[in-house]
Design an enzyme around this catalytic site. Structure first.
Site, PDB file in Angstrom:
ATOM      1  NE  ARG J  90      47.555  91.489  57.933  1.00 12.17           N
ATOM      2  CZ  ARG J  90      48.557  92.213  58.424  1.00 12.17           C
ATOM      3  NH1 ARG J  90      48.727  92.342  59.732  1.00 12.17           N
ATOM      4  NH2 ARG J  90      49.404  92.834  57.617  1.00 12.17           N
ATOM      5  CD  GLU J  93      42.675  93.430  59.642  1.00  4.87           C
ATOM      6  OE1 GLU J  93      43.741  94.007  59.920  1.00  4.87           O
ATOM      7  OE2 GLU J  93      42.356  93.138  58.478  1.00  4.87           O
ATOM      8  CB  SER J 116      33.476  75.316  74.135  1.00  3.57           C
ATOM      9  OG  SER J 116      34.424  75.116  75.164  1.00  3.57           O
TER      10      SER J 116
END
Lengths: 149, 149, 149, 149, 149, 149, 149, 149, 149, 149
Positions: J90, J93, J116
């Site tokens: 997830r 995704e 960063s």
């Protein structure tokens, strides 16, 4: 000019967006399930002559496109081996996480063989549920046993 | 020594072969579906303490293995992104060939969102058929809508 | 300890090298074709109890291995998606170069569908030829049509 | 403008769809097998001048295309290393599942070497069968031995 | 225990390092070229019985290893599709940069077909040069034409 | 408009097909080997001004293309990491099967270092042979040693 | 038993951790730069006999390991084509983002050719800076021109 | 129409070839280093308004292109994960062969952290050398330490 | 003609560059967060009719494009599995380096399940900091537990 | 014997399962956040001497392991480029679907540069919610601008 079935698929999808047509209405027009009809419109199945003409009328396709709809297409609807779209990925995840489970239980029930993806049908329905509606999918595939010879 | 959940999975599978245990019998012992139980034994789900002990007894597992069964595992049961086993590959083929169809029809019925692979269940049954028995699989997943914010 | 069917395959192959057994003799012992028998010994097919015991005797396998031979294996005999071995690569090359040709001709003769790789057999023979003997392979697979529904 | 042999292949395939030509009729026109002819039309083989002109007439190709048909093409007919189309995938699966079997049996009969994919022919036929017709494919390739030097 | 030809290759390489043997001396012992001999020792070629016994003596191999040396091996000596070692990579680079050139010139001279990698030999020599010595490699492979049928 | 050197390569190849020019004649025109000339025409080497103009005349290229021929190109002539064309694949196979052999023998003769693919030349010739003509290729590359510092 | 140079590298790294040795001290012992010495200890360069013995003493290596240190290794120090470690990834990113820039500027200054990675050295230093110290790396490689022939 | 920054990059490169402009002259025009300027022209850096207008004048770009030059681009200048061009590949090889060495030496000097690829500069110079001129590259990147929290 | 949602995304991005529109102003116009609005404009979310018309006006889109904005798109905004752009790569790096950490801590707090990427929101803010401003991102996703059944 | 930091990670994880230790308790013991502590225990961060000894005591590690904990590790915690575990996927995704959105909004606020992943922290909390509790994650990373030079 139309070079591939994918060109026809793009014409259908663009016409569908422009005209606001629903897949279930297309299915009604050709008298088959919405699952098979959608797959065929998206370039995965072969229409017969009569069906292709209905599709051609609905989406205002040229004759050349209607001819292409009757040719067995090169199948495969995804552009990457692992789908990036979340809805489709969840299905890939089911295969990845439950793949060995499915294999074990089919073998336990039927012996060595496979569940056909050709002699196969699918039915997608809404299942009402107070905790949130569910998508209910029934997959049915003929069991094909390996035989020794 | 047990280093990963996969070590436990191998112990279970090896004991299953040696003892000739059936997955449906394991499911009966812990009182849950054969689908969830098999997935959990194959390292994809987390057992609670009581279930883990039943599994430990059935497969003669050491205490350390029983402890591992209660830890949320790193999931994913396939060794390659595209499965090589024909039975599991047919499922991948279904996702590849019908993926966009499934997407279109769920969106047509529910709008933008996904069918959950977490709030999800599966039921695999034999469907008798004179032309050859069929594998019948019902998948049920909660629809989860995307919301704007 | 035996953890996977691959362990059994390695035991069979190592015993075959050490004892100088031929695959066609193994096939004779279990009364099936050399093609199916070899595939099964290499971990791609499932033996029944009687066959597994014959194999166990021939290759001096422990009981645990004989039990594994009766379990439907995770299939796929190559370690890379594109085979590196020249003999096997030539077959991959045939699929790559002639794949669309095979597709066109089967569709022209049969319509949309596939040639089964499950209800499938293979026969490999030497064909004598004064310009150099040839390998003659007959593949036979049931045609499975896609149907609309 | 024609930049690659693939452009010519697309012109042939589009003309074939529009005119409803069959591959076996093309083969008859140039007096060769349907397998070789189809492969050549799909951009995998080289036509000689006379054959190229017949093809040019059949599919109404411009002179430039007829010249391209006589150039040895960059071969390979699939767009992904592992084919997504189910019909072609089944052939890949045969190589994957039976690859080591084929290797073992050819080596057992012939020693170390390969079955040529160049000095090679293929014949695809329908085999009638009351349980469902079968696709029968005969592959014939010269055995080429490795030699020491 | 020896499970694969790779195990034998590792035994040979380890013994070579420990004993400080040179490949050209191994080649002299079995009376063949250093190129074929090295490839065979590295698991890419099949020794006959007499050669295998010489190799067994030179590297103090057990009988089981000597048996493996006489089995046609699964070929392919690199662990990644694109080699990481700079010396081997330069050869891959030659194929990548000059691949289409080689293809054009062989087709211009011979027509459609390939240069065999089976009926093939290689000779590697030092070429003295005041600007820095050169590696001189001669590759010789039989031309195999595609034929129509 | 010309955006990349590849556009120029396509113009050269298309003109070559249309005019029926041979690479060796192109080489004669610019007074260099057919190997270097072909590689340069296929977009892998840089022409100087005079050579570029000869090429421009031979293939009727516009001035813009002649300017591109004098720019060091982004090299690499294959569209996939592992070539699909059988002729080029055989070369990849040689690197795959004999890569470690080549490495061993060059190190045995020269010590640690590489055979240059830059200070490199290639000569492809037909070798007549009663058993079938052979392709004879001589590769010559400067040995470059690794040095410590 | 030691099967590969990687086994020796692991022995060196494990000994280094256990003994708290610094690479710059190893470099001092063999009288070469810390860059070359570290690369060689990590299995990328070949030690001569004297150097290998110093290394053997420092890290308490067995004789067999000292022999391996004198063999040209199969080079490549990363386990994936794209490195996952952030420090090493930043270098890959530099090649990815600035690769075409480097190519343009070297060609503008030197013409077509490459910067050698063999006749090559590297020097890594701390550059003190009030806004945060910097890593300063000087890479020096011989320019190798492509020549026509 | 301009759809992406890549379209602008192609316009700049095509204009550069047609007009014979040098990168160092472009750098002089905008008063920055040739390294940064070239990277920016090749679509890897963002110009400010004034710089973009200078670039627009030099390469005769339309206003739309000048606007795109001021947008932070999607970075990455290579079309494959492993570069095929020999000059750029040598840099990838340096990362592959020396990656772990660079990591060890930066950690030995600075502790855990990375060398920034953002607060970073590069300087490419010719170093004259009687044995052949060298490419001298200085990379300077701020050290960024990991901190615990 | 518009064939895919990506075509619409390109029209929006090109118009944004040409007109100098800011995402936060677009968000204000449709009364939603800048995060959701930007994702939707970049082809990852579905607008309702009213929102789509606002977008159409802002970016001067044709009616056809406004229709496409209301269709659930095929999601996934990156062109490679591992992003090449440094800003996006850093996020991939966080997943790669901290992925198992995130997994452990969510499981420790919530048990087995996932953090939803659908019932999910994101808020990106500047956090002023004397040592250099920071990007502050809050991700909020519903926890979805796996259940047994 | 311990060869790599991964061996130490496995020892820690196995001890954690056996002893039932919680990550937040480990964090308390060394006085740092649970996020950093877990990442460090899972082999992604470097402990100082004092911290390493605390960890060694908690998990009963040998001295050798405590030494390894103080060495900067080769980072990257996932075994595949695209994670198979649903919880970690997830997050991948999110990067895939929202990657370009994140990029646009950070550039809109800060200009060209990155957030960063080194000067970076993460805080994971449960957010109670009547519709189902949520996982709330705050990511904070210093903005690093690209500079021209």
């Amino acid at each position: 000019m139309i070079n591939t079935r994918e060109d026809v698929t793009q014409m259908i999808v663009a016409a569908k967006v422009a005209k606001g047509i629903q897949w279930k209405d297309v299915a009604n027009e050709i008298g088959l399930s919405k699952e098979w009809t959608t797959a065929a419109c998206l370039g995965q199945m072969t229409f017969n002559k009569q069906q292709a003409e209905v599709i051609g009328n609905l989406f205002d396709l040229p004759d050349e496109a209607v001819a292409w709809l009757q040719i067995s297409p090169y199948k495969g609807s995804l552009s990457t081996a692992i789908p990036t779209d979340p809805l489709i990925y969840r299905w890939y995840e089911v295969v990845n996480v439950f793949g060995t489970t499915i294999k074990e239980l089919i073998h336990e029930e039927f012996g060595d063989g496979i569940m056909s993806a050709i002699d196969f049908s699918m039915d997608i329905q809404r299942e009402e549920d107070p905790k949130g509606d569910r998508v209910n999918v029934v997959l049915s595939g003929k069991f094909l046993p390996y035989k020794s010879y």
